[in-house]
Write a protein that holds these residues in place. Structure first.
Motif, PDB file in Angstrom:
ATOM      1  N   SER A  56     -17.274 -23.086  44.110  1.00 46.45           N
ATOM      2  CA  SER A  56     -15.977 -23.602  43.631  1.00 46.45           C
ATOM      3  C   SER A  56     -15.018 -22.952  44.634  1.00 46.45           C
ATOM      4  CB  SER A  56     -15.846 -23.181  42.410  1.00 46.45           C
ATOM      5  OG  SER A  56     -14.534 -23.557  41.941  1.00 46.45           O
ATOM      6  N   GLY A  57     -14.117 -23.750  45.004  1.00 43.35           N
ATOM      7  CA  GLY A  57     -12.733 -23.393  45.800  1.00 43.35           C
ATOM      8  C   GLY A  57     -13.184 -22.817  47.201  1.00 43.35           C
ATOM      9  N   THR A  58     -12.208 -21.643  47.452  1.00 43.51           N
ATOM     10  CA  THR A  58     -12.578 -21.136  48.792  1.00 43.51           C
ATOM     11  C   THR A  58     -13.756 -20.090  48.882  1.00 43.51           C
ATOM     12  OG1 THR A  58     -11.066 -19.287  48.285  1.00 43.51           O
ATOM     13  CG2 THR A  58     -10.001 -21.374  49.335  1.00 43.51           C
ATOM     14  N   TYR A  59     -14.367 -19.881  50.016  1.00 47.39           N
ATOM     15  CA  TYR A  59     -14.892 -18.861  50.179  1.00 47.39           C
ATOM     16  C   TYR A  59     -14.675 -17.629  51.000  1.00 47.39           C
ATOM     17  CZ  TYR A  59     -18.014 -23.104  49.236  1.00 47.39           C
ATOM     18  OH  TYR A  59     -18.380 -24.220  48.953  1.00 47.39           O
ATOM     19  N   ALA A  60     -15.511 -16.334  50.772  1.00 51.81           N
ATOM     20  CA  ALA A  60     -14.929 -15.147  51.457  1.00 51.81           C
ATOM     21  C   ALA A  60     -16.432 -14.517  51.937  1.00 51.81           C
ATOM     22  CB  ALA A  60     -14.320 -14.266  50.500  1.00 51.81           C
ATOM     23  N   PHE A  61     -16.390 -14.454  53.437  1.00 48.47           N
ATOM     24  CA  PHE A  61     -17.640 -13.797  53.665  1.00 48.47           C
ATOM     25  C   PHE A  61     -17.784 -12.298  53.919  1.00 48.47           C
ATOM     26  CE2 PHE A  61     -17.324 -18.467  55.107  1.00 48.47           C
ATOM     27  CZ  PHE A  61     -18.607 -18.577  55.060  1.00 48.47           C
ATOM     28  N   SER A  62     -18.606 -11.686  53.780  1.00 45.34           N
ATOM     29  CA  SER A  62     -18.835 -10.244  53.733  1.00 45.34           C
ATOM     30  C   SER A  62     -20.213  -9.651  54.097  1.00 45.34           C
ATOM     31  CB  SER A  62     -18.054  -9.529  52.334  1.00 45.34           C
ATOM     32  OG  SER A  62     -19.085  -9.961  51.398  1.00 45.34           O
ATOM     33  N   ASP A  89     -29.313  -7.430  58.897  1.00 42.06           N
ATOM     34  CA  ASP A  89     -28.043  -7.559  58.333  1.00 42.06           C
ATOM     35  C   ASP A  89     -27.878  -8.727  57.395  1.00 42.06           C
ATOM     36  OD1 ASP A  89     -26.534  -5.759  60.105  1.00 42.06           O
ATOM     37  OD2 ASP A  89     -25.920  -7.227  61.469  1.00 42.06           O
ATOM     38  N   VAL A  90     -27.467  -8.462  56.146  1.00 43.23           N
ATOM     39  CA  VAL A  90     -27.558  -9.259  55.173  1.00 43.23           C
ATOM     40  C   VAL A  90     -25.854  -9.708  55.011  1.00 43.23           C
ATOM     41  CG1 VAL A  90     -27.950  -9.752  52.760  1.00 43.23           C
ATOM     42  CG2 VAL A  90     -29.290  -8.196  53.959  1.00 43.23           C
ATOM     43  N   VAL A  91     -25.724 -10.962  55.062  1.00 45.21           N
ATOM     44  CA  VAL A  91     -24.445 -11.724  54.733  1.00 45.21           C
ATOM     45  C   VAL A  91     -24.218 -11.996  53.358  1.00 45.21           C
ATOM     46  CG1 VAL A  91     -22.728 -13.320  55.838  1.00 45.21           C
ATOM     47  CG2 VAL A  91     -24.086 -12.198  57.447  1.00 45.21           C
ATOM     48  N   GLN A  92     -22.999 -12.105  52.948  1.00 46.17           N
ATOM     49  CA  GLN A  92     -22.749 -12.705  51.542  1.00 46.17           C
ATOM     50  C   GLN A  92     -21.650 -13.542  51.567  1.00 46.17           C
ATOM     51  OE1 GLN A  92     -23.020  -9.868  48.228  1.00 46.17           O
ATOM     52  NE2 GLN A  92     -20.836 -10.080  47.865  1.00 46.17           N
ATOM     53  N   VAL A  93     -21.689 -14.335  50.863  1.00 44.63           N
ATOM     54  CA  VAL A  93     -20.480 -15.452  50.587  1.00 44.63           C
ATOM     55  C   VAL A  93     -20.276 -15.393  49.112  1.00 44.63           C
ATOM     56  CG1 VAL A  93     -21.690 -17.491  50.384  1.00 44.63           C
ATOM     57  CG2 VAL A  93     -19.322 -17.637  50.928  1.00 44.63           C
ATOM     58  N   THR A  94     -18.878 -15.418  48.774  1.00 46.19           N
ATOM     59  CA  THR A  94     -18.303 -15.369  47.591  1.00 46.19           C
ATOM     60  C   THR A  94     -17.356 -16.440  47.109  1.00 46.19           C
ATOM     61  OG1 THR A  94     -18.702 -12.869  47.369  1.00 46.19           O
ATOM     62  CG2 THR A  94     -17.543 -14.031  45.610  1.00 46.19           C
ATOM     63  N   ASP A  95     -17.494 -17.418  46.118  1.00 43.08           N
ATOM     64  CA  ASP A  95     -16.571 -18.384  46.065  1.00 43.08           C
ATOM     65  C   ASP A  95     -15.448 -17.923  45.235  1.00 43.08           C
ATOM     66  OD1 ASP A  95     -17.374 -18.533  43.353  1.00 43.08           O
ATOM     67  OD2 ASP A  95     -18.444 -20.551  43.594  1.00 43.08           O
ATOM     68  N   SER A  96     -14.539 -18.635  44.767  1.00 41.56           N
ATOM     69  CA  SER A  96     -13.353 -18.655  44.309  1.00 41.56           C
ATOM     70  C   SER A  96     -13.573 -18.122  42.690  1.00 41.56           C
ATOM     71  CB  SER A  96     -12.131 -19.475  44.217  1.00 41.56           C
ATOM     72  OG  SER A  96     -12.865 -20.627  43.643  1.00 41.56           O
ATOM     73  N   LEU A  97     -14.877 -18.420  42.113  1.00 39.39           N
ATOM     74  CA  LEU A  97     -15.120 -18.121  40.865  1.00 39.39           C
ATOM     75  C   LEU A  97     -15.974 -16.795  40.580  1.00 39.39           C
ATOM     76  CD1 LEU A  97     -16.027 -21.578  39.352  1.00 39.39           C
ATOM     77  CD2 LEU A  97     -14.039 -20.109  38.945  1.00 39.39           C
ATOM     78  N   GLY A  98     -16.088 -16.220  41.933  1.00 48.62           N
ATOM     79  CA  GLY A  98     -17.152 -14.936  41.848  1.00 48.62           C
ATOM     80  C   GLY A  98     -18.633 -15.114  41.948  1.00 48.62           C
ATOM     81  N   ASN A  99     -19.026 -16.313  42.201  1.00 48.73           N
ATOM     82  CA  ASN A  99     -20.504 -16.535  42.472  1.00 48.73           C
ATOM     83  C   ASN A  99     -20.821 -16.061  43.916  1.00 48.73           C
ATOM     84  OD1 ASN A  99     -20.866 -18.010  40.066  1.00 48.73           O
ATOM     85  ND2 ASN A  99     -19.724 -19.738  41.116  1.00 48.73           N
TER      86      ASN A  99
END
Length: 129
Positions: A56-62, A89-99
């Motif tokens: 949902s919404g925007t994504y943030a990569f870390s 390396d383990v990449v993570q994406v988080t959506d605007s709901l925290g998933n």
């Protein structure tokens, strides 16, 4: 209040009923957050991109794990491996709901040169063994 469960790619049916027998239904499509890379692995200092879908919404990569010393653009997912090879390396994406979703990227050993154990004087040359 409806809260989706932890299983994605399903359809939930929400029903409300009144004491007089009237009812209404709504269907809710529950999607899963996904993460994909443009290549399955990369050498040290190699670049690749990540894309996210679902959620949902925007994504943030870390990073969930940054073993190579890599960098990643938080908003675009542009990734450059660090100088350390033979790691993941383990990449993570988080959506605007925290998933969140994660994906491991092997950083290969990179280029190596075998000189066959030969000794050279300064300015000397040799051919591969």
């Amino acid at each position: 209040m409806y809260v989706a469960g932890t299983v994605g790619n399903v359809v939930d049916v929400v029903r409300v009923s009144e004491p007089d027998g009237q009812s209404a239904e709504a269907t809710v499509t529950v999607t899963s957050l996904t993460l994909a890379a443009t290549k399955p692995s990369t050498p040290p200092r190699g670049a690749l991109g990540f894309t996210a879908g679902g959620g949902s919404g925007t994504y943030a990569f870390s990073f969930a794990a940054n073993s190579s010393g890599a960098t990643i653009d938080r908003s675009s997912g542009a990734y450059v491996a660090g100088t350390v090879g033979s790691v993941v390396d383990v990449v993570q994406v988080t959506d605007s709901l925290g998933n969140t979703a994660t994906l491991g990227i092997p950083v290969t050993a990179g280029l190596t040169l075998n000189h066959g154990g030969r000794s050279l004087v300064p300015g000397g040359t040799t051919l591969p063994p």
